[in-house]
Design an enzyme around this catalytic site. Structure first.
Site, mmCIF file in Angstrom:
data_model
loop_
_atom_site.group_PDB
_atom_site.id
_atom_site.type_symbol
_atom_site.label_atom_id
_atom_site.label_comp_id
_atom_site.label_asym_id
_atom_site.label_seq_id
_atom_site.Cartn_x
_atom_site.Cartn_y
_atom_site.Cartn_z
ATOM 1 N N SER A 94 0.788 -1.247 -0.042
ATOM 2 C CA SER A 94 0.049 -0.106 -0.048
ATOM 3 C C SER A 94 0.943 1.340 -0.033
ATOM 4 C CB SER A 94 -0.858 0.038 1.169
ATOM 5 O OG SER A 94 -1.568 1.397 1.348
ATOM 6 N N TYR A 111 -2.160 0.748 10.672
ATOM 7 C CA TYR A 111 -1.991 0.180 9.423
ATOM 8 C C TYR A 111 -0.756 0.567 8.620
ATOM 9 C CZ TYR A 111 -3.503 -0.618 4.493
ATOM 10 O OH TYR A 111 -3.904 -0.970 3.351
HETATM 11 C C1 8X3 Z 1 -5.192 1.684 1.405
HETATM 12 C C2 8X3 Z 1 -4.315 3.058 1.183
HETATM 13 O O1 8X3 Z 1 -4.827 5.499 1.508
HETATM 14 O O2 8X3 Z 1 -6.252 3.881 2.841
HETATM 15 O O3 8X3 Z 1 -4.074 0.732 1.230
HETATM 16 O O4 8X3 Z 1 -3.827 4.012 3.327
HETATM 17 S S1 8X3 Z 1 -4.689 4.248 2.344
#
Ligand code: 8X3
Length: 258
Positions: free
Chosen positions: A142, A155
């Site tokens: 990502s 995340y």
């Molecule tokens: C998804 C991209 O912008 O939500 O993996 O982090 S973001």
């Protein structure tokens, strides 16, 4: 665990495993790879979805939670001695709280699926990828694995992990016949990613993409993955960072007025 359903078209077809194949980027990738001639093992937790997909694309459905070692071992058994392509797509974001209010449970779950799950599947399928003589691994990372943003630390930390595992594996496999690649998408509008992140809150999920002229869709990522997979065996696409035109950078997103 035995394959849930099988529709083998040719014993000589190249085979691919796609994790998280029940929706979004995983589902689109499974479809696209099947169109490219792969026999696709569609792995995910939600059996009905992958069974329907496998039936549609002539693939094989495999119930598999990548965080469960026994399920991953069963996936490796079903794959057998030879595999051409592994797309480690299973992953996700849970929550968007600042570090000061972070949930240990959400952070653990993100590390489990985005890093440990990816490692477990890779470790289990590596012998079959090597045995193919020209294997390929494509990890779905990502842009969150490249930057930081407020409320995203759980995340972004996990997706930085995805990136570092990819780089490490490429070093470790330098003398083996397996390409190791990563695709790092930015804003991709899928049915579930933001909905899962915001725990089912549709309004919050919709707000992520509000006014953005053309967010990427899952097919855009599947297209890039198929291109990476189908390069010749000596061409390693280390990484692709892919965003919609409207997202010049993580925080710099063009939105049309309401
Ligand atoms: C998804 C991209 O912008 O939500 O993996 O982090 S973001």
């Amino acid at each position: 665990m035995a394959p849930m359903s099988e529709n083998t078209t040719s014993t000589s077809a190249r085979t691919a495993v796609v994790t998280g194949a029940s929706s979004g980027i995983g589902e689109a990738t499974a479809r696209r790879l099947a169109a490219e001639g792969y026999h696709v093992l569609c792995a995910a937790r939600r059996v009905e979805r992958i069974e329907a997909l496998a039936a549609e694309i002539g693939g094989t459905a495999m119930a598999c939670d990548v965080t469960d070692e026994a399920a991953v071992a069963a996936l490796a058994d079903a794959v057998g001695p030879r595999l051409d392509l592994l797309v480690n797509n299973a992953g996700g974001a849970y929550g968007s709280t600042p570090v000061a209010q972070a949930s240990s449970e959400e952070w653990r779950a993100m590390y489990e699926v985005n890093v440990i799950g990816l490692m477990q599947v890779t470790r289990a399928l590596l012998p079959a990828l090597v045995a193919s003589g020209a294997g390929a691994i494509i990890n779905v990372g990502s842009t969150a694995g490249r930057i930081a943003y407020e409320g995203g630390a759980g995340y972004t930390a996990a997706k930085h992990g995805t990136q570092v595992v990819t780089e490490t594996l490429r070093l470790e496999l330098f003398d083996q016949p397996v390409r190791v690649m990563e695709i790092a998408p930015g804003m991709v509008r899928t049915e579930e990613f933001s909905l899962v992140r915001f725990d089912g809150d549709q309004e919050k999920a919709d707000a992520v993409y509000r006014g953005v002229p053309d967010p990427l869709v899952a097919d855009d990522i599947a297209d890039a993955i198929a291109w990476m997979a189908t390069r010749p065996a000596h061409v390693n696409i280390d990484e692709i960072v892919i965003r919609p035109k409207a997202q010049a950078a993580q925080h710099k997103v063009y939105r049309l007025p309401e």
